[in-house]
Design a protein around this motif. Sequence first.
Motif, mmCIF file in Angstrom:
data_model
loop_
_atom_site.group_PDB
_atom_site.id
_atom_site.type_symbol
_atom_site.label_atom_id
_atom_site.label_comp_id
_atom_site.label_asym_id
_atom_site.label_seq_id
_atom_site.Cartn_x
_atom_site.Cartn_y
_atom_site.Cartn_z
ATOM 1 N N LYS A 1 26.453 -28.829 -20.963
ATOM 2 C CA LYS A 1 27.816 -28.321 -20.839
ATOM 3 C C LYS A 1 28.840 -29.459 -20.842
ATOM 4 C CE LYS A 1 30.531 -25.232 -17.926
ATOM 5 N NZ LYS A 1 30.528 -24.376 -16.746
ATOM 6 N N ASP B 1 33.698 -22.590 -27.729
ATOM 7 C CA ASP B 1 32.481 -22.724 -26.928
ATOM 8 C C ASP B 1 31.282 -22.111 -27.645
ATOM 9 O OD1 ASP B 1 33.784 -24.094 -24.948
ATOM 10 O OD2 ASP B 1 33.864 -22.419 -23.533
ATOM 11 N N LEU C 1 32.090 -27.940 -22.786
ATOM 12 C CA LEU C 1 32.116 -26.483 -22.785
ATOM 13 C C LEU C 1 32.714 -25.965 -21.486
ATOM 14 C CD1 LEU C 1 28.474 -25.867 -24.046
ATOM 15 C CD2 LEU C 1 30.562 -25.669 -25.394
#
Length: 115
Positions: free
Chosen positions: A77, A48, A82
Amino acid sequence: MPNVKFRASGRTLTSHAGLSIIGQCIELAGVDSLDGRFPTSQGVRASDIIKSYLGLLCLGMSDFDAIENVRQDTPFKQLLNLQKVPSTATLRQRLEKLAANDLQARTSTWSTTLL
């Protein structure tokens, strides 16, 4: 001159739709394999950290503080897959730690894979 009409919408608009291709390239390169090599107990996976910074670079933002602009951005995201978007301090500290642990040697095959 054409007549432009504006109207309200409940849709989420984002300026970085190109991140979908970047997200797919990151997946192909195998960035998620870093999690086993660089385990963490602090809640943000090594992958991440790398994906977040790559996303910033692809958007033309190289400053660590720029991550704050996308922390609450759901498309960022989702497009980069992520689990958690790091804070400025976490991003900076973890990238420094990964670099000190010879991240470059472990990621040298990414370019070849993507080519």
